[in-house]
Scaffold this motif. Sequence first.
Motif, PDB file in Angstrom:
ATOM      1  N   ALA A 134       6.123  19.442 -11.410  1.00  0.00           N
ATOM      2  CA  ALA A 134       6.540  20.127 -12.636  1.00  0.00           C
ATOM      3  C   ALA A 134       7.655  19.357 -13.328  1.00  0.00           C
ATOM      4  O   ALA A 134       7.712  19.283 -14.551  1.00  0.00           O
ATOM      5  CB  ALA A 134       7.006  21.542 -12.320  1.00  0.00           C
ATOM      6  N   GLN A 135       8.552  18.767 -12.525  1.00  0.00           N
ATOM      7  CA  GLN A 135       9.596  17.918 -13.094  1.00  0.00           C
ATOM      8  C   GLN A 135       9.281  16.470 -12.697  1.00  0.00           C
ATOM      9  O   GLN A 135       8.145  16.081 -12.719  1.00  0.00           O
ATOM     10  CB  GLN A 135      10.967  18.386 -12.607  1.00  0.00           C
ATOM     11  CG  GLN A 135      11.264  19.837 -12.960  1.00  0.00           C
ATOM     12  CD  GLN A 135      11.204  20.107 -14.472  1.00  0.00           C
ATOM     13  OE1 GLN A 135      11.580  19.269 -15.282  1.00  0.00           O
ATOM     14  NE2 GLN A 135      10.717  21.286 -14.842  1.00  0.00           N
ATOM     15  N   GLY A 136      10.280  15.682 -12.326  1.00  0.00           N
ATOM     16  CA  GLY A 136      10.024  14.288 -11.947  1.00  0.00           C
ATOM     17  C   GLY A 136       9.381  14.236 -10.577  1.00  0.00           C
ATOM     18  O   GLY A 136       8.406  14.909 -10.310  1.00  0.00           O
ATOM     19  N   GLY A 137       9.926  13.436  -9.692  1.00  0.00           N
ATOM     20  CA  GLY A 137       9.438  13.442  -8.330  1.00  0.00           C
ATOM     21  C   GLY A 137       8.359  12.429  -8.049  1.00  0.00           C
ATOM     22  O   GLY A 137       7.426  12.701  -7.305  1.00  0.00           O
ATOM     23  N   ASP A 138       8.470  11.249  -8.653  1.00  0.00           N
ATOM     24  CA  ASP A 138       7.490  10.192  -8.403  1.00  0.00           C
ATOM     25  C   ASP A 138       7.593   9.717  -6.959  1.00  0.00           C
ATOM     26  O   ASP A 138       8.580   9.129  -6.555  1.00  0.00           O
ATOM     27  CB  ASP A 138       7.755   9.028  -9.362  1.00  0.00           C
ATOM     28  CG  ASP A 138       6.757   7.900  -9.196  1.00  0.00           C
ATOM     29  OD1 ASP A 138       5.851   8.015  -8.354  1.00  0.00           O
ATOM     30  OD2 ASP A 138       6.891   6.916  -9.926  1.00  0.00           O
ATOM     31  N   THR A 139       6.569   9.998  -6.162  1.00  0.00           N
ATOM     32  CA  THR A 139       6.584   9.602  -4.752  1.00  0.00           C
ATOM     33  C   THR A 139       5.617   8.456  -4.472  1.00  0.00           C
ATOM     34  O   THR A 139       5.416   8.086  -3.314  1.00  0.00           O
ATOM     35  CB  THR A 139       6.176  10.796  -3.863  1.00  0.00           C
ATOM     36  OG1 THR A 139       4.890  11.253  -4.279  1.00  0.00           O
ATOM     37  CG2 THR A 139       7.166  11.926  -3.974  1.00  0.00           C
ATOM     38  N   VAL A 140       5.008   7.915  -5.527  1.00  0.00           N
ATOM     39  CA  VAL A 140       4.065   6.814  -5.325  1.00  0.00           C
ATOM     40  C   VAL A 140       4.869   5.535  -5.070  1.00  0.00           C
ATOM     41  O   VAL A 140       5.704   5.166  -5.901  1.00  0.00           O
ATOM     42  CB  VAL A 140       3.146   6.658  -6.549  1.00  0.00           C
ATOM     43  CG1 VAL A 140       2.199   5.473  -6.365  1.00  0.00           C
ATOM     44  CG2 VAL A 140       2.359   7.936  -6.782  1.00  0.00           C
ATOM     45  N   PRO A 141       4.652   4.879  -3.934  1.00  0.00           N
ATOM     46  CA  PRO A 141       5.497   3.727  -3.586  1.00  0.00           C
ATOM     47  C   PRO A 141       5.109   2.461  -4.349  1.00  0.00           C
ATOM     48  O   PRO A 141       3.954   2.284  -4.741  1.00  0.00           O
ATOM     49  CB  PRO A 141       5.244   3.556  -2.097  1.00  0.00           C
ATOM     50  CG  PRO A 141       3.840   4.037  -1.908  1.00  0.00           C
ATOM     51  CD  PRO A 141       3.660   5.169  -2.892  1.00  0.00           C
ATOM     52  N   MET A 142       6.077   1.581  -4.498  1.00  0.00           N
ATOM     53  CA  MET A 142       5.774   0.221  -4.934  1.00  0.00           C
ATOM     54  C   MET A 142       5.103  -0.496  -3.768  1.00  0.00           C
ATOM     55  O   MET A 142       5.504  -0.336  -2.629  1.00  0.00           O
ATOM     56  CB  MET A 142       7.057  -0.528  -5.297  1.00  0.00           C
ATOM     57  CG  MET A 142       7.643  -0.199  -6.648  1.00  0.00           C
ATOM     58  SD  MET A 142       6.581  -0.677  -8.046  1.00  0.00           S
ATOM     59  CE  MET A 142       6.665  -2.472  -7.986  1.00  0.00           C
ATOM     60  N   PRO A 143       4.086  -1.308  -4.039  1.00  0.00           N
ATOM     61  CA  PRO A 143       3.507  -2.093  -2.957  1.00  0.00           C
ATOM     62  C   PRO A 143       4.476  -3.204  -2.541  1.00  0.00           C
ATOM     63  O   PRO A 143       5.323  -3.609  -3.328  1.00  0.00           O
ATOM     64  CB  PRO A 143       2.248  -2.694  -3.602  1.00  0.00           C
ATOM     65  CG  PRO A 143       2.526  -2.709  -5.055  1.00  0.00           C
ATOM     66  CD  PRO A 143       3.453  -1.563  -5.341  1.00  0.00           C
ATOM     67  N   PRO A 144       4.361  -3.694  -1.300  1.00  0.00           N
ATOM     68  CA  PRO A 144       5.196  -4.824  -0.898  1.00  0.00           C
ATOM     69  C   PRO A 144       4.971  -6.005  -1.843  1.00  0.00           C
ATOM     70  O   PRO A 144       3.860  -6.188  -2.345  1.00  0.00           O
ATOM     71  CB  PRO A 144       4.700  -5.151   0.519  1.00  0.00           C
ATOM     72  CG  PRO A 144       3.925  -3.966   0.961  1.00  0.00           C
ATOM     73  CD  PRO A 144       3.424  -3.270  -0.264  1.00  0.00           C
ATOM     74  N   ARG A 145       6.023  -6.807  -2.014  1.00  0.00           N
ATOM     75  CA  ARG A 145       5.948  -7.907  -2.981  1.00  0.00           C
ATOM     76  C   ARG A 145       4.827  -8.894  -2.690  1.00  0.00           C
ATOM     77  O   ARG A 145       4.319  -9.550  -3.588  1.00  0.00           O
ATOM     78  CB  ARG A 145       7.259  -8.707  -2.968  1.00  0.00           C
ATOM     79  CG  ARG A 145       8.395  -7.986  -3.645  1.00  0.00           C
ATOM     80  CD  ARG A 145       9.705  -8.705  -3.353  1.00  0.00           C
ATOM     81  NE  ARG A 145      10.826  -7.896  -3.783  1.00  0.00           N
ATOM     82  CZ  ARG A 145      11.353  -7.951  -5.000  1.00  0.00           C
ATOM     83  NH1 ARG A 145      10.858  -8.786  -5.889  1.00  0.00           N
ATOM     84  NH2 ARG A 145      12.350  -7.177  -5.325  1.00  0.00           N
ATOM     85  N   ASP A 146       4.445  -9.012  -1.411  1.00  0.00           N
ATOM     86  CA  ASP A 146       3.435 -10.019  -1.061  1.00  0.00           C
ATOM     87  C   ASP A 146       2.055  -9.396  -0.859  1.00  0.00           C
ATOM     88  O   ASP A 146       1.152 -10.039  -0.352  1.00  0.00           O
ATOM     89  CB  ASP A 146       3.859 -10.787   0.198  1.00  0.00           C
ATOM     90  CG  ASP A 146       4.106  -9.861   1.376  1.00  0.00           C
ATOM     91  OD1 ASP A 146       4.057  -8.616   1.194  1.00  0.00           O
ATOM     92  OD2 ASP A 146       4.357 -10.367   2.482  1.00  0.00           O
ATOM     93  N   ALA A 147       1.884  -8.125  -1.266  1.00  0.00           N
ATOM     94  CA  ALA A 147       0.568  -7.496  -1.138  1.00  0.00           C
ATOM     95  C   ALA A 147      -0.405  -8.109  -2.139  1.00  0.00           C
ATOM     96  O   ALA A 147      -0.007  -8.684  -3.136  1.00  0.00           O
ATOM     97  CB  ALA A 147       0.686  -5.992  -1.376  1.00  0.00           C
ATOM     98  N   ASP A 148      -1.686  -7.970  -1.869  1.00  0.00           N
ATOM     99  CA  ASP A 148      -2.696  -8.464  -2.790  1.00  0.00           C
ATOM    100  C   ASP A 148      -2.817  -7.529  -3.970  1.00  0.00           C
ATOM    101  O   ASP A 148      -2.729  -6.316  -3.831  1.00  0.00           O
ATOM    102  CB  ASP A 148      -4.066  -8.554  -2.097  1.00  0.00           C
ATOM    103  CG  ASP A 148      -4.098  -9.651  -1.047  1.00  0.00           C
ATOM    104  OD1 ASP A 148      -3.339 -10.626  -1.211  1.00  0.00           O
ATOM    105  OD2 ASP A 148      -4.845  -9.517  -0.068  1.00  0.00           O
TER     106      ASP A 148
END
Length: 149
Positions: A134-148
């Motif tokens: 309903a408000q913020g709460g972005d829980t989607v992670p950044m992938p590791p820098r060396d991921a494909d």
Amino acid sequence: MSDPSRSPARRTGGCACGGVRFAIDGPVKQIVTCHCTACRRQTGHFLAFTAAWKDQMRLEGEETLTWRTSSPGYRRGFCSRCGSMLFFDGERDEKISIAAGALDDASGLEIQAHLFTADKGAYYEILDGAPQYAQGGDTVPMPPRDADG
Ligand SMILES: [Zn+2]
Ligand SMILES: [Zn+2]
């Protein structure tokens, strides 16, 4: 679910007129949407965005790129010629958010969260199965820098 094998190794994108172009040599985040009033007004519907590590993204065309401070420490980047909204950037963040519609090829990506759904437009429903906040709460992670992809 997304299929990482379909993700291009190097993603590119830009605004509608081509004045702003960028390339990302690294993985990008899965898609998050924002239904807040500011995003809805700026996009005409709601914002869908990915994100890249700042040190893995570079601008290849920026003659018409204009930055506007949206709140202290945060700025939005858009094309001053065609009006496309492109970037959301926190000056202390290591990542930069990028409008999903700006990507030339968004294969391998899918919506994984909806933010600020309390502010969504009255004329649509959110019908995919992704979690809604309903408000913020972005829980989607950044992938590791060396991921494909
Ligand atoms: Zn443009
Ligand atoms: Zn928003």
